[in-house]
Design a protein around this motif. Structure first.
Motif, PDB file in Angstrom:
ATOM      1  N   ARG A  83      -8.980 -62.316  33.279  1.00  0.00           N
ATOM      2  CA  ARG A  83      -7.616 -62.230  32.745  1.00  0.00           C
ATOM      3  C   ARG A  83      -6.775 -63.413  33.244  1.00  0.00           C
ATOM      4  NH1 ARG A  83      -4.404 -56.652  33.735  1.00  0.00           N
ATOM      5  NH2 ARG A  83      -4.356 -57.485  35.838  1.00  0.00           N
ATOM      6  N   LEU A 101       0.688 -54.887  28.829  1.00  0.00           N
ATOM      7  CA  LEU A 101      -0.376 -55.622  29.506  1.00  0.00           C
ATOM      8  C   LEU A 101      -1.670 -54.816  29.372  1.00  0.00           C
ATOM      9  CD1 LEU A 101      -1.146 -57.970  31.594  1.00  0.00           C
ATOM     10  CD2 LEU A 101      -1.014 -56.159  33.295  1.00  0.00           C
ATOM     11  N   THR A 148      -1.195 -45.915  35.444  1.00  0.00           N
ATOM     12  CA  THR A 148      -2.332 -46.640  36.032  1.00  0.00           C
ATOM     13  C   THR A 148      -1.901 -48.033  36.471  1.00  0.00           C
ATOM     14  OG1 THR A 148      -3.028 -47.507  33.860  1.00  0.00           O
ATOM     15  CG2 THR A 148      -4.031 -45.439  34.590  1.00  0.00           C
ATOM     16  N   SER A 149      -2.371 -48.417  37.651  1.00  0.00           N
ATOM     17  CA  SER A 149      -2.061 -49.747  38.181  1.00  0.00           C
ATOM     18  C   SER A 149      -3.021 -50.100  39.304  1.00  0.00           C
ATOM     19  CB  SER A 149      -0.635 -49.749  38.751  1.00  0.00           C
ATOM     20  OG  SER A 149      -0.357 -50.978  39.386  1.00  0.00           O
ATOM     21  N   THR A 150      -3.281 -51.407  39.435  1.00  0.00           N
ATOM     22  CA  THR A 150      -4.010 -51.879  40.611  1.00  0.00           C
ATOM     23  C   THR A 150      -3.269 -51.443  41.879  1.00  0.00           C
ATOM     24  OG1 THR A 150      -4.872 -53.753  39.383  1.00  0.00           O
ATOM     25  CG2 THR A 150      -4.722 -54.031  41.767  1.00  0.00           C
ATOM     26  N   TRP A 155      10.189 -59.790  33.919  1.00  0.00           N
ATOM     27  CA  TRP A 155      10.376 -58.408  34.346  1.00  0.00           C
ATOM     28  C   TRP A 155      11.812 -57.917  34.229  1.00  0.00           C
ATOM     29  CZ3 TRP A 155       7.709 -55.029  38.379  1.00  0.00           C
ATOM     30  CH2 TRP A 155       6.326 -55.012  38.164  1.00  0.00           C
ATOM     31  N   GLU A 164       5.416 -49.392  28.626  1.00  0.00           N
ATOM     32  CA  GLU A 164       4.837 -49.399  29.979  1.00  0.00           C
ATOM     33  C   GLU A 164       5.963 -49.383  30.997  1.00  0.00           C
ATOM     34  OE1 GLU A 164       2.605 -53.066  30.529  1.00  0.00           O
ATOM     35  OE2 GLU A 164       4.235 -54.245  29.648  1.00  0.00           O
ATOM     36  N   TYR A 179      -0.194 -64.839  36.624  1.00  0.00           N
ATOM     37  CA  TYR A 179      -0.747 -64.357  37.888  1.00  0.00           C
ATOM     38  C   TYR A 179      -1.696 -63.203  37.627  1.00  0.00           C
ATOM     39  CZ  TYR A 179       2.228 -60.103  37.972  1.00  0.00           C
ATOM     40  OH  TYR A 179       2.814 -58.899  37.688  1.00  0.00           O
ATOM     41  N   LEU A 210      11.966 -54.586  32.655  1.00  0.00           N
ATOM     42  CA  LEU A 210      11.395 -53.538  33.520  1.00  0.00           C
ATOM     43  C   LEU A 210      12.332 -53.218  34.693  1.00  0.00           C
ATOM     44  CD1 LEU A 210       7.734 -54.907  33.549  1.00  0.00           C
ATOM     45  CD2 LEU A 210       8.498 -52.792  32.465  1.00  0.00           C
ATOM     46  N   GLY A 233       4.962 -52.479  36.440  1.00  0.00           N
ATOM     47  CA  GLY A 233       3.692 -52.620  37.149  1.00  0.00           C
ATOM     48  C   GLY A 233       2.659 -51.576  36.789  1.00  0.00           C
ATOM     49  N   PHE A 234       2.839 -50.878  35.674  1.00  0.00           N
ATOM     50  CA  PHE A 234       1.830 -49.866  35.321  1.00  0.00           C
ATOM     51  C   PHE A 234       1.797 -49.569  33.827  1.00  0.00           C
ATOM     52  CE2 PHE A 234       5.643 -47.669  36.944  1.00  0.00           C
ATOM     53  CZ  PHE A 234       6.002 -46.886  35.873  1.00  0.00           C
ATOM     54  N   LYS A 241      -0.585 -62.219  31.910  1.00  0.00           N
ATOM     55  CA  LYS A 241       0.159 -61.436  32.919  1.00  0.00           C
ATOM     56  C   LYS A 241       1.276 -62.318  33.466  1.00  0.00           C
ATOM     57  CE  LYS A 241      -0.905 -58.688  37.052  1.00  0.00           C
ATOM     58  NZ  LYS A 241      -0.070 -57.510  36.928  1.00  0.00           N
ATOM     59  N   GLY A 257      -4.050 -53.556  31.057  1.00  0.00           N
ATOM     60  CA  GLY A 257      -4.297 -53.351  32.495  1.00  0.00           C
ATOM     61  C   GLY A 257      -5.777 -53.150  32.797  1.00  0.00           C
ATOM     62  N   ILE A 258      -6.199 -53.623  33.964  1.00  0.00           N
ATOM     63  CA  ILE A 258      -7.594 -53.432  34.366  1.00  0.00           C
ATOM     64  C   ILE A 258      -7.811 -51.957  34.747  1.00  0.00           C
ATOM     65  CG2 ILE A 258      -9.437 -54.204  35.935  1.00  0.00           C
ATOM     66  CD1 ILE A 258      -8.375 -56.523  34.207  1.00  0.00           C
ATOM     67  N   THR A 259      -6.797 -51.322  35.289  1.00  0.00           N
ATOM     68  CA  THR A 259      -6.933 -49.891  35.626  1.00  0.00           C
ATOM     69  C   THR A 259      -6.985 -49.069  34.338  1.00  0.00           C
ATOM     70  OG1 THR A 259      -5.438 -50.488  37.424  1.00  0.00           O
ATOM     71  CG2 THR A 259      -6.110 -48.188  37.301  1.00  0.00           C
ATOM     72  N   ARG A 260      -6.193 -49.465  33.353  1.00  0.00           N
ATOM     73  CA  ARG A 260      -6.236 -48.826  32.019  1.00  0.00           C
ATOM     74  C   ARG A 260      -7.643 -48.961  31.449  1.00  0.00           C
ATOM     75  NH1 ARG A 260      -5.279 -51.396  26.953  1.00  0.00           N
ATOM     76  NH2 ARG A 260      -4.021 -50.254  25.406  1.00  0.00           N
TER      77      ARG A 260
HETATM   78  N1  PLP Z   1       1.819 -53.400  33.107  1.00  0.00           N
HETATM   79  C1  PLP Z   1       2.480 -54.326  33.814  1.00  0.00           C
HETATM   80  C2  PLP Z   1       3.746 -54.903  33.278  1.00  0.00           C
HETATM   81  C3  PLP Z   1       1.985 -54.759  35.061  1.00  0.00           C
HETATM   82  O1  PLP Z   1       2.629 -55.693  35.756  1.00  0.00           O
HETATM   83  C4  PLP Z   1       0.795 -54.166  35.559  1.00  0.00           C
HETATM   84  C5  PLP Z   1       0.258 -54.575  36.859  1.00  0.00           C
HETATM   85  O2  PLP Z   1       0.875 -55.294  37.618  1.00  0.00           O
HETATM   86  C6  PLP Z   1       0.151 -53.187  34.789  1.00  0.00           C
HETATM   87  C7  PLP Z   1       0.677 -52.844  33.558  1.00  0.00           C
HETATM   88  C8  PLP Z   1      -1.133 -52.551  35.270  1.00  0.00           C
HETATM   89  O3  PLP Z   1      -2.187 -53.472  35.219  1.00  0.00           O
HETATM   90  P1  PLP Z   1      -3.444 -53.376  36.191  1.00  0.00           P
HETATM   91  O4  PLP Z   1      -4.077 -52.050  35.952  1.00  0.00           O
HETATM   92  O5  PLP Z   1      -4.311 -54.518  35.786  1.00  0.00           O
HETATM   93  O6  PLP Z   1      -2.935 -53.499  37.587  1.00  0.00           O
END
Ligand code: PLP
Length: 319
Positions: A77, A232, A270-272, A181, A210, A58, A184, A213-214, A177, A234-237
């Motif tokens: 991605r 992951l 960082t996270s979307t 989880w 991580e 996803y 986590l 979700g971030f 992705k 991450g796009i925000t990273r």
């Molecule tokens: N790490 C994990 C496990 C994630 O699920 C996410 C986002 O859902 C991220 C990092 C951050 O990624 P992004 O910045 O692309 O949202």
């Protein structure tokens, strides 16, 4: 037995209040099996391997002030994950982008959390061979949500470091992705048990990986670093790397030990789902002076400012 006698006075006394309303879904629109539906009607079979085996990939992109942020990177991605998992969808990149636009436009949301996903699906015979399954693409748009609430964005999150280990990249390529989880979520419960807001878990070498979700960054002597492996991308990273390059700040992907994180001048995640979010307490102890640091504040401002930039954002096609 009469109807009245068959019906207990309290139908399901074991259910607590939050379970009683199965129609309590966030306000939004989903695309499923070729149709746009309200979230409450978007349902999949219990035989879907996405549900039974976590066999799915996803991506989540957000819409802020009516604009998608870095949609191209999220599509890259997502399609990369599909290829690695040998899944196919009837929709190409433009087709998926159009469905995402439609979900947001139909929802009317100006700030949205927008997910595209593909499950292995199910086979008509319930075959154990994944090649027999018919892959299922879905998407949805619901109101924007953030890992950190308003107070935590202002004053910083309290994070606990759990001893749970993130699933290693040799098992699951983290650039796909995924919904694996359990590590986590178990980390999150460790954090709640210790009175923290959220968790960071470790990589297979005992360094910081991580959270749910971030990604995480630390700043020491003006230089930024973020874990390199087992996370992951991450796009925000990635966006933080891009912003640092523009601002002349040094940022590196490298091992980050627990000790280094605790000794940092600044820490942020960082996270979307929330962008750049400050961390001011780790395992009950303040990070430096316990205040949101200047580099974190600067990156938070730059990050949101760039949501207006047409190079990085695109307007939702509302009717
Ligand atoms: N790490 C994990 C496990 C994630 O699920 C996410 C986002 O859902 C991220 C990092 C951050 O990624 P992004 O910045 O692309 O949202």
């Amino acid at each position: 037995m009469s109807q009245a006698a068959a019906t207990p006075a309290k139908p399901f006394p074991f259910l607590s209040g939050r379970h009683l309303d199965p129609h309590a879904y966030p306000d939004g629109v989903a695309f499923l099996d070729g149709q746009y539906l309200p979230m409450s009607q978007a349902k999949v079979s219990v035989l879907d391997w996405g549900f039974l085996h976590s066999d799915a990939t996803y991506d989540t992109v957000h819409v802020w002030d009516g604009r998608f942020f870095r949609l191209d990177l999220h599509l890259d991605r997502f399609f990369g994950g599909l290829e690695k998992l040998r899944m196919t969808t009837p929709f190409d990149r433009d087709g998926v982008a159009e469905i995402l636009h439609n979900c947001v436009a139909l929802s009317g949301h100006r700030a949205a959390y927008v997910e595209m996903l593909c499950t292995r699906g199910a086979s008509p015979t319930f075959s154990r061979d994944p090649r027999q399954a018919i892959n299922r693409f879905m998407a949805f748009a619901v109101p924007f949500g953030s890992v950190a609430n308003a107070g935590q964005l202002r004053n910083g999150l309290h994070v606990a470091i759990s001893d749970k280990v993130r699933i290693p990249p040799a098992s699951i390529d983290p650039s796909i992705k995924n919904y694996h989880w359990l590590d986590l979520v178990r980390g999150l419960y460790d954090a709640y048990d210790r009175g923290a807001d959220t968790a960071l878990i470790l990589d297979f070498n005992g360094n910081v990986a991580e959270g749910p979700g971030f990604n995480v960054f630390c700043v020491k002597d003006g230089k930024l670093s973020t874990p390199a492996v087992g996370v992951l991308p991450g796009i925000t990273r990635r966006t933080v790397f891009d912003l640092c390059a523009e601002a002349g700040l040094s940022a590196l992907a490298a091992d980050v030990s627990v000790a280094a994180l605790k000794a940092a001048d600044e820490v942020f995640i960082t996270s979307t789902a929330g962008g750049v979010m400050p961390v001011t307490t780790i395992d009950g102890a303040p990070v430096a002076d316990g205040k949101v640091g200047p580099i974190t504040e600067r990156l938070m401002a730059l990050y949101w400012k760039r949501h207006e930039d047409p190079a990085w954002s695109s307007a939702v096609r509302y009717p």
